[in-house]
Write an enzyme that holds these catalytic residues in place. Structure first.
Site, short mmCIF file in Angstrom:
data_model
loop_
_atom_site.label_atom_id
_atom_site.label_comp_id
_atom_site.label_asym_id
_atom_site.label_seq_id
_atom_site.Cartn_x
_atom_site.Cartn_y
_atom_site.Cartn_z
N ASP A 68 0.71 -1.19 -0.03
CA ASP A 68 -0.19 -0.06 -0.11
C ASP A 68 0.84 1.31 -0.11
O ASP A 68 0.50 2.32 -0.54
CB ASP A 68 -1.02 0.03 1.29
CG ASP A 68 -2.11 -0.99 0.99
OD1 ASP A 68 -2.31 -1.32 -0.13
OD2 ASP A 68 -2.79 -1.17 2.10
N ASP A 94 0.83 13.67 23.02
CA ASP A 94 1.99 13.65 21.92
C ASP A 94 1.72 14.07 20.76
O ASP A 94 2.55 14.67 20.16
CB ASP A 94 2.29 11.99 21.89
CG ASP A 94 3.07 11.44 22.85
OD1 ASP A 94 3.67 12.29 23.71
OD2 ASP A 94 3.32 10.33 22.81
N TYR A 146 -1.74 4.12 11.00
CA TYR A 146 -1.61 4.92 12.33
C TYR A 146 -2.57 4.84 13.27
O TYR A 146 -2.39 4.84 14.31
CB TYR A 146 -0.87 6.13 11.68
CG TYR A 146 0.17 6.86 12.77
CD1 TYR A 146 0.32 6.29 14.10
CD2 TYR A 146 0.67 7.84 12.64
CE1 TYR A 146 1.14 6.88 15.05
CE2 TYR A 146 1.55 8.57 13.64
CZ TYR A 146 1.70 8.08 14.59
OH TYR A 146 2.74 8.78 15.56
N ASN A 147 -3.62 5.23 12.60
CA ASN A 147 -5.06 5.53 13.86
C ASN A 147 -5.11 4.43 14.33
O ASN A 147 -5.56 4.40 15.82
CB ASN A 147 -6.19 5.69 12.70
CG ASN A 147 -7.52 5.74 13.75
OD1 ASN A 147 -7.63 6.31 14.46
ND2 ASN A 147 -8.31 4.79 13.50
#
Length: 273
Positions: A64, A168, A181-182
């Protein structure tokens, strides 16, 4: 017709397949561009990837990430993904079917009947600056994560305050990026057919849970301290702004356009476990 081919770097299998597809396309009177890195591996003349937005179709061979790399540089051009990775949410075509899938797409284009699925992207804006469109996520974070790092901020959705905290960073994900990432930051998986984005505070001190909003909503992250804010689009091209700074995230005018067969979302999900 002009077709671009992008292969995963330093992957001999991807480069070899790129050469095979090039030959098959040339045999059918299709003009072919190959990205410079792949062309060098094949001892051919290559073209800068930035010129692929002039192609009618781009073939991305790899995972991807290779497809997203092609999409950043061939903005708006339909992309057909050949999957050499493990999951393949975007790259639906296995390598053994690559030639037939690409030639089918060429035939559809020539018949003015190319099937394309669109996936929304996001852009971040700060005082006239605009990020490249993100197919996965926009992230606003501090210079470093963990103790002593991060940001003080407020998150507003269409003008209303959703959260004020220290974290962060803040991540805003598309449905496509919900499994990237989520997900690693504890956010929900979103079906690709849903028109929502996810606002996800990363290791927040006292923030709110991940929040699903309409893709057409405007999410504004305002940092309130002097700490610098680093903005990335799909993890690339970090842009540093001295705080305080106000970052607006909204839907991009240009979606990611995916040609060829569509991957089975739930089958790909099963590969995550």
């Amino acid at each position: 017709m002009q077709t671009g081919i992008v292969a995963q770097r330093n992957n001999p299998r991807a480069a070899s397949l790129a050469g095979e597809l090039r030959d098959a396309l040339v045999d059918r009177d299709v003009e072919v561009r190959i990205d410079e890195s792949t062309a060098a591996a094949l001892d051919l003349s290559g073209s800068p990837i930035e010129t692929f937005d002039g192609c009618d179709l781009v073939v991305a061979i790899g995972g991807d990430g290779t497809l997203l790399f092609a999409a950043r540089n061939a903005d708006g051009t339909p992309i057909l993904g050949v999957n050499l990775g493990e999951v393949g949410f975007l790259n639906a075509v296995p390598p053994e079917d690559a030639e037939s899938a690409v030639l089918d797409a060429v035939g559809e284009f020539r018949a003015d009947d190319l099937s394309v699925r669109e996936a929304s992207r996001l852009v971040a804006r700060v005082d006239g600056w605009e990020s490249n469109p993100a197919a996965n996520e926009i992230v606003i974070q501090g210079d470093r994560r963990g103790h002593g790092g991060g940001l003080e901020y407020a998150v507003r959705v269409d003008g209303s305050v959703y959260s004020e905290s220290h974290a962060d960073g803040v991540l805003v994900s598309t449905p496509t990026g919900s499994t990237a990432y989520n997900l690693s930051e504890g956010g929900p998986i979103v079906h690709p057919d849903l028109e929502i984005a996810v606002v996800n505070e990363m290791c927040a001190r006292d923030g709110m849970p991940p929040f699903a909003v309409e893709l057409d909503a405007e999410v504004v992250v305002s940092t309130t301290g002097s700490e610098p804010a680093i903005i990335t689009s799909d993890g690339r091209e970090p842009r540093r702004f001295e705080g305080p700074v106000e970052v607006s995230i909204s839907r991009s005018e240009t979606p990611l356009r995916i040609a060829g067969p569509q991957s089975d979302f739930f089958e790909a999900l099963g590969k995550l476990s």
